[in-house]
Design an enzyme around this catalytic site. Structure first.
Site, PDB file in Angstrom:
ATOM      1  N   ARG A 102       8.816 -12.097   9.460  1.00  0.00           N
ATOM      2  CA  ARG A 102       9.359 -12.422   8.139  1.00  0.00           C
ATOM      3  C   ARG A 102      10.125 -13.724   8.318  1.00  0.00           C
ATOM      4  O   ARG A 102      11.171 -13.751   8.991  1.00  0.00           O
ATOM      5  CB  ARG A 102      10.266 -11.297   7.643  1.00  0.00           C
ATOM      6  N   HIS A 129       3.519 -12.648   0.213  1.00  0.00           N
ATOM      7  CA  HIS A 129       3.920 -11.339   0.752  1.00  0.00           C
ATOM      8  C   HIS A 129       2.669 -10.448   0.740  1.00  0.00           C
ATOM      9  O   HIS A 129       2.555  -9.503  -0.058  1.00  0.00           O
ATOM     10  CB  HIS A 129       5.051 -10.754  -0.105  1.00  0.00           C
ATOM     11  N   GLN A 132       2.669  -6.484   0.939  1.00  0.00           N
ATOM     12  CA  GLN A 132       3.145  -5.873  -0.301  1.00  0.00           C
ATOM     13  C   GLN A 132       2.005  -5.773  -1.317  1.00  0.00           C
ATOM     14  O   GLN A 132       1.755  -4.717  -1.902  1.00  0.00           O
ATOM     15  CB  GLN A 132       4.286  -6.736  -0.883  1.00  0.00           C
ATOM     16  N   ASP A 218       9.345  -8.610 -10.105  1.00  0.00           N
ATOM     17  CA  ASP A 218       9.971  -8.866  -8.799  1.00  0.00           C
ATOM     18  C   ASP A 218      11.363  -9.440  -9.085  1.00  0.00           C
ATOM     19  O   ASP A 218      11.657  -9.840 -10.230  1.00  0.00           O
ATOM     20  CB  ASP A 218       9.085  -9.878  -8.025  1.00  0.00           C
ATOM     21  N   CYS A 259       8.332  -4.345  -6.476  1.00  0.00           N
ATOM     22  CA  CYS A 259       8.212  -4.321  -5.017  1.00  0.00           C
ATOM     23  C   CYS A 259       9.492  -3.826  -4.340  1.00  0.00           C
ATOM     24  O   CYS A 259       9.448  -3.376  -3.198  1.00  0.00           O
ATOM     25  CB  CYS A 259       7.878  -5.722  -4.519  1.00  0.00           C
ATOM     26  N   ARG A 287       3.534   1.653   1.309  1.00  0.00           N
ATOM     27  CA  ARG A 287       3.632   0.557   2.288  1.00  0.00           C
ATOM     28  C   ARG A 287       3.352   1.090   3.696  1.00  0.00           C
ATOM     29  O   ARG A 287       2.675   0.458   4.496  1.00  0.00           O
ATOM     30  CB  ARG A 287       5.046  -0.074   2.266  1.00  0.00           C
TER      31      ARG A 287
HETATM   32  N1   CP Z   1       9.403  -4.970  -0.771  1.00  0.00           N
HETATM   33  C1   CP Z   1       9.859  -5.339   0.446  1.00  0.00           C
HETATM   34  O1   CP Z   1       9.185  -6.078   1.194  1.00  0.00           O
HETATM   35  O2   CP Z   1      11.065  -4.846   0.745  1.00  0.00           O
HETATM   36  P1   CP Z   1      11.976  -5.243   2.001  1.00  0.00           P
HETATM   37  O3   CP Z   1      12.516  -6.616   1.721  1.00  0.00           O
HETATM   38  O4   CP Z   1      13.040  -4.191   2.040  1.00  0.00           O
HETATM   39  O5   CP Z   1      11.121  -5.238   3.220  1.00  0.00           O
HETATM   40  N1  NVA Z   2      10.555 -12.116  -3.876  1.00  0.00           N
HETATM   41  C1  NVA Z   2      11.404 -11.269  -3.095  1.00  0.00           C
HETATM   42  C2  NVA Z   2      10.634 -10.155  -2.502  1.00  0.00           C
HETATM   43  C3  NVA Z   2      11.424  -9.186  -1.680  1.00  0.00           C
HETATM   44  C4  NVA Z   2      10.584  -8.144  -1.066  1.00  0.00           C
HETATM   45  C5  NVA Z   2      12.089 -12.100  -2.028  1.00  0.00           C
HETATM   46  O1  NVA Z   2      11.434 -12.943  -1.407  1.00  0.00           O
HETATM   47  O2  NVA Z   2      13.287 -11.917  -1.806  1.00  0.00           O
END
Ligand code: CP
Ligand code: NVA
Length: 302
Positions: A102, A129, A132, A218, A259, A287
């Site tokens: 990430r 993502h 997701q 989102d 999400c 997930r």
């Molecule tokens: N939706 C999602 O990716 O959540 P997290 O940021 O908790 O991993």
């Molecule tokens: N768009 C959000 C998604 C979190 C899972 C972010 O990047 O923070």
């Protein structure tokens, strides 16, 4: 089973319909019986930003498949003190069998995949993502049995990583998606072009939700955008998923998705999040299953 001829999972854009559908049928199969296909394998999880769902579900999926995951927050490794991503990737490839990452930028994600000799799975970056969106389309398929004719309305930040990956997933599977967002928060033009056969942009939230099977939103302020908070809330406030907006769906059977993490009173109201149309918790649950399929395909002993 699916011939997933890919080293990494960075973007759904790189996947064909057969590969995506193959992940869904593998998910169903692994739900019935999980093989120990990662037996003795080690996964490094490099996280530059916080995570609840992605981190926990990947750790558990790895464990269930017989492997071991090492969680590595950026600040705890030399990457946090300036060691390059390329060097980190090369060194990690000497120790582990796969990397879930990430990262802040998509460019870094591509660099990591370029220098790593082991598979890299994108666990979110600023642009995409994919895990997701794969899991979300799986959830939708489970609800509707067939994705043919399904329409997804996405409300809010059209430039978010989640929206972009949903666009690629819809495009790959032939699912219609309408994105309602202010001009400043539109999807990247390149992604709109890549997905134009199935994804359409509108400015009016009511127009997007009319006839929708899924209403999706989102966060308005993604990780790393905290400085834009006030401006984003002001510009996105008309795109909130609320009971009054949902009256315009004009359909009896439809579902609301998010999400997570959610910001009650911003992109979604509490009564909708907890309401009878919400399949948000089921969405989060899936997930785990879809990620198991991803790990099995990219890293499992065949
Ligand atoms: N939706 C999602 O990716 O959540 P997290 O940021 O908790 O991993
Ligand atoms: N768009 C959000 C998604 C979190 C899972 C972010 O990047 O923070």
């Amino acid at each position: 089973m699916v011939g997933i001829a890919m080293k990494d999972l960075i973007s759904i854009k790189d996947m064909g319909r057969r590969q995506i559908e193959g992940i869904f049928s593998l998910t169903d199969k692994l739900k019935r019986k999980t093989p120990r296909s990662l037996n003795g394998k080690i996964i490094a999880m490099i996280f530059e930003k916080p995570s609840t769902r992605t981190r926990i579900s990947f750790e558990i999926a790895t464990y269930d498949l017989g492997g071991h995951a090492i969680y590595l927050p950026k600040k705890d490794i030399q990457l946090g003190r300036g060691e390059t991503l390329g060097d980190t990737a090369k060194v990690m490839s000497e120790y582990v069998d796969g990397i879930v990452a990430r990262l802040f930028t998509h460019k870094e994600m591509l660099d990591l995949a370029k220098y790593a000799e082991v598979p890299v799975i994108n666990g979110l970056d600023d642009l995409l993502h994919p895990c997701q969106a794969l899991s979300d389309l799986y959830t939708i398929k489970k609800r509707f049995k067939n994705l043919k004719g399904v329409k997804i309305a996405f409300l809010g930040d059209g430039g978010s990583n989640v929206c972009h990956s949903l666009m690629y997933a819809c495009s790959g599977l032939g699912v219609k998606m309408v994105i309602a967002c202010p001009r400043e928060y539109s999807p990247r033009p390149k992604i709109l072009r890549d997905t134009r056969r199935y994804c359409r942009l509108v400015r009016e939230p009511r127009e997007a939700v009319e006839g929708a099977d899924i209403v999706y939103t989102d966060a308005w302020i993604s990780m790393g955008e905290e400085r834009e908070r006030k401006e984003r809330i002001r510009k996105l406030k008309n795109y909130q998923v609320s009971s009054s907006l949902l009256k315009h769906v004009k359909k009896r059977r439809y579902f609301v998705m998010h999400c997570l993490p959610a910001h009650r009173g911003e992109e979604i109201t509490p009564e909708v999040l907890e309401g009878r149309k919400s399949i948000i918790w089921e969405q989060a649950h899936n997930r785990l299953h879809v990620q198991k399929a991803i790990l099995h395909l990219l890293l499992g002993k065949k």
